[in-house]
Design an enzyme around this catalytic site. Structure first.
Site, PDB file in Angstrom:
ATOM      1  N   THR A  96      79.317  37.166  13.184  1.00 33.12           N
ATOM      2  CA  THR A  96      79.003  38.646  13.221  1.00 33.12           C
ATOM      3  C   THR A  96      78.233  38.536  11.206  1.00 33.12           C
ATOM      4  OG1 THR A  96      80.341  40.256  13.249  1.00 33.12           O
ATOM      5  CG2 THR A  96      79.511  39.751  15.719  1.00 33.12           C
TER       6      THR A  96
ATOM      7  N   LYS B 143      85.962  34.497  15.267  1.00 34.08           N
ATOM      8  CA  LYS B 143      84.895  35.945  14.665  1.00 34.08           C
ATOM      9  C   LYS B 143      86.055  36.587  14.525  1.00 34.08           C
ATOM     10  CE  LYS B 143      83.265  39.130  14.793  1.00 34.08           C
ATOM     11  NZ  LYS B 143      82.705  40.336  15.588  1.00 34.08           N
TER      12      LYS B 143
ATOM     13  N   THR C  26      85.413  43.415  15.747  1.00 29.70           N
ATOM     14  CA  THR C  26      85.909  42.649  17.038  1.00 29.70           C
ATOM     15  C   THR C  26      86.701  41.159  16.313  1.00 29.70           C
ATOM     16  OG1 THR C  26      84.053  44.192  18.560  1.00 29.70           O
ATOM     17  CG2 THR C  26      85.211  41.743  18.743  1.00 29.70           C
TER      18      THR C  26
ATOM     19  N   GLU D 253      86.346  42.755   5.653  1.00 32.41           N
ATOM     20  CA  GLU D 253      85.492  43.141   5.000  1.00 32.41           C
ATOM     21  C   GLU D 253      86.015  43.761   3.753  1.00 32.41           C
ATOM     22  OE1 GLU D 253      83.347  45.317   8.783  1.00 32.41           O
ATOM     23  OE2 GLU D 253      84.677  46.486   7.767  1.00 32.41           O
TER      24      GLU D 253
ATOM     25  N   ASN E 273      81.368  50.102   4.732  1.00 32.41           N
ATOM     26  CA  ASN E 273      81.598  50.860   6.179  1.00 32.41           C
ATOM     27  C   ASN E 273      80.707  52.070   6.042  1.00 32.41           C
ATOM     28  OD1 ASN E 273      82.698  49.209   8.096  1.00 32.41           O
ATOM     29  ND2 ASN E 273      84.071  48.629   6.460  1.00 32.41           N
TER      30      ASN E 273
END
Lengths: 413, 413
Positions: free
Chosen positions: B163, B189, B200, B283, B408
């Site tokens: 993603t 992933k 996820t 992230e 985020n």
């Protein structure tokens, strides 16, 4: 779902100027040089006569020296506490046997000045960890506290305990019991860092109620469970967290079996106000976040769900960005370990449940712009109903900003 | 303290070009339009003949439709799985009965194309939650997968499942067992977001080993416990997390009681490599963080301490700022609930314990500049010895940057 006010009061300079401890207590504060900035860093709260006290301490296995000492002193002398000495600028944590000696010496020095026994004195410290207390500064500072040079306003004591708090935290409550009126007045610090080390939450609450030590201890545990144990800034538990309550009895209003609940509610109100002020002032936070959990099978389940949501970095960043990303809230409830049943969950944003997002575990259509505006409010209110029973709980947190990272990463030691 | 390589491999384009599934499996991928960007978003892994499979799924009570379906299919047909269909761009989570129907229809359509039963097909989804799968796109996409228009390189499948991952995650291991050589090849992933919803973690591992379903299930659970269960990016558990392993048996090397441990170790190695790649790509992360816990009374204690340290926002920001703030590490160990004894704790930074910070629970003098340089390395290695026994564990995380908050919060939906 609670009798406590839900909006954290904004403490103003005027509030601080008029802040008073409960009758039977006096404060003094000074700058003894522990803070490199030269700002006030030492204070005491002295009881006019030996008072009744109770304490709740960090459950961190790495407990700071003052925590170790206070536990001992409360075991021996909870019904005749004379003073609390608190310093900022040094946490006296991870300092081994010498740290304990320093904490004990602080208590002993204060006791000598006040003409009481060392075990009648409690100590609190917050600041850098792994550094020894500069006892020369403490000795000089304690002498100043007893002198005319000390600041004697309670608001100044509330200032002296802060570290990088952006605002001091104070709260007062008056309550009528069958025997008469009692007052409660407390101050706290928390959510700031010193020369970035871990945050410490400290609070001292005074009251003029007359109460026996075991009852005061029980009331404090109940109050802390629904206040300080219901806030989260970053999920990191300090080595120094301490909440103390001192009862002077000067009101001559006895708290007995019949009035214990009313007293506990008043104490909870003071503690919850201080707790919300701490959460609101979380590092880098721009707003208080209030998670209301209803429809739980039991209060512990509601608390667990609220805690998971309030601690979720994804929820905290979404709120910071005014993003009505309800999936993150539901997911946090799902992994909380509280055994929710997704098909019964309902979810709203807003102080008055203005916008419904989920019903029976399924998404509802909603106005994203309006939802975003609700999240931008202070406090941002999220309400989740588990559909499993009648128990409820409120948990307070704050949003997560890039400023939090800056405070904790970019300002290196 | 482990046989697994500790540095996450940097997957290059060349690595992806040469990446192959284990013998007995083929991949196909395409862009069916679920991702607004038009990038590849649908893939399948097809077994040449029905194979043995096992799965480990999220424990989130809010489980996505594919998780619910796969659990059913594995209960009925773990010894004759024909294919795994995976899509990015839509998580098919919080979609109720219609979501389950959509997942089942996806499996049924793939089964019709492949000439097998629906329960022989497993499905995976990742992406936005609370949104229904666009079944028209799935139907067209599955037809493409079976056509010459599909991309058939395994590296392309690894790309299609991502993603906002910054790099695909792949890992291969070959191992000699008494009966001959076996291969394992997997892709995963994770750590990215889609149109900011929750991350996820998905992984598919293939092997040509011959193994019975219960043994494969046992091996997978053991491998996941020491790999995917030992990473944390932000402590938020997804509704879709799934790890699947498929065994074709084409090597004709039987994994029996005597070789189960060797097989489990090889599987753990693949899973741990993928897990580290996911943590490294967290992230906003700038580096992998490896927490080594030794001297524990038991492995669960070591895991718990490592988890608390890896998840601590204060530790993560300190590492991001190259700040040798060991107090935060010790405090996290203290509140982990693992029952450490501070006076026995030792602490080091660096892959080879280059700098000692704590001994017997007390601070040591150390070179701050050198310590800061060690934390700036990728991975940043922290080693804590509890002094209580011989058990150990490694937990992987990442640093916490302002970029995490930006991803985020500021990229709102």
């Amino acid at each position: 779902v609670t009798t406590a006010p839900t909006v954290a009061p904004r403490v103003t300079e005027a509030d601080l100027d008029t802040f008073r401890l409960a009758p039977g207590f006096r404060a003094a504060s000074t700058a003894c040089g522990l803070k490199p900035s030269g700002r006030p860093d030492l204070l005491w709260v002295v009881a006019d006569a030996p008072c009744v006290a109770a304490g709740v301490f960090t459950t961190n296995r790495v407990a700071a020296a003052p925590v170790v000492l206070d536990r001992q002193h409360l075991t021996r002398a909870a019904d005749r506490v004379a003073a609390v000495v608190a310093n900022s600028g040094c946490a006296n944590a991870v300092t081994g046997a010498r740290g304990i000696d320093d904490a004990r010496r602080t208590a002993t020095l204060a006791a000598q000045i006040l003409g009481v026994e060392p075990e009648q004195v409690l100590v609190l410290s917050t600041g850098v960890i792994g550094v020894f207390l500069d006892m020369e500064k403490i000795v000089r500072g304690l002498a100043t506290l007893a002198s005319p040079a000390a600041r004697t306003a309670a608001g100044d004591a509330a200032r002296a305990i802060t570290t990088t708090d952006t605002v001091p935290k104070i709260a007062t409550v008056e309550r009528s019991l069958p025997g008469g009126r009692i007052q409660l007045a407390g101050f706290a610090k928390g959510a700031g860092m010193i020369h970035p080390d871990m945050a410490t939450m400290l609070a001292v609450v005074t009251t003029d109620a007359r109460i026996l030590a075991p009852r005061l201890d029980r009331a404090l545990r109940a109050a802390v469970e629904r206040s300080f144990n219901r806030i989260s800034v970053d999920g990191d538990m300090s080595t120094n967290d301490t909440v103390l309550v001192l009862a002077s009895g000067t009101s001559d209003v006895m708290v007995d079996e019949g009035t214990e609940q009313a007293f506990t509610e008043a104490l909870t109100e003071v503690c919850a106000s201080l707790a919300r002020q701490v959460a609101r002032d979380g590092e880098g936070a721009t707003r208080l976040v209030e998670i209301r959990v209803t429809g739980a099978a039991e209060e512990a389940q509601a608390h667990r769900v609220g805690d998971a949501i309030a601690c979720s970095s994804l929820v905290k960043t979404a709120i910071h960005g005014n993003d009505p990303n309800w999936g993150r809230i539901l997911a946090a409830a799902g992994y909380s370990g509280a055994g929710i049943e997704p098909e019964h969950v309902r979810l709203w944003f807003g102080d008055a449940d203005e916008i419904a997002l989920l019903e029976g575990g399924l998404p509802l259509a909603f106005d994203r712009a309006a939802a975003s505006q609700l999240l931008a409010r202070d406090p941002a209110v999220v309400h989740i109903d588990l559909g499993l029973g009648d128990a409820h709980a409120i948990v307070w947190g704050c949003d997560l900003s890039a400023e939090y990272v800056r405070i904790n990463a970019e300002y290196t030691t």
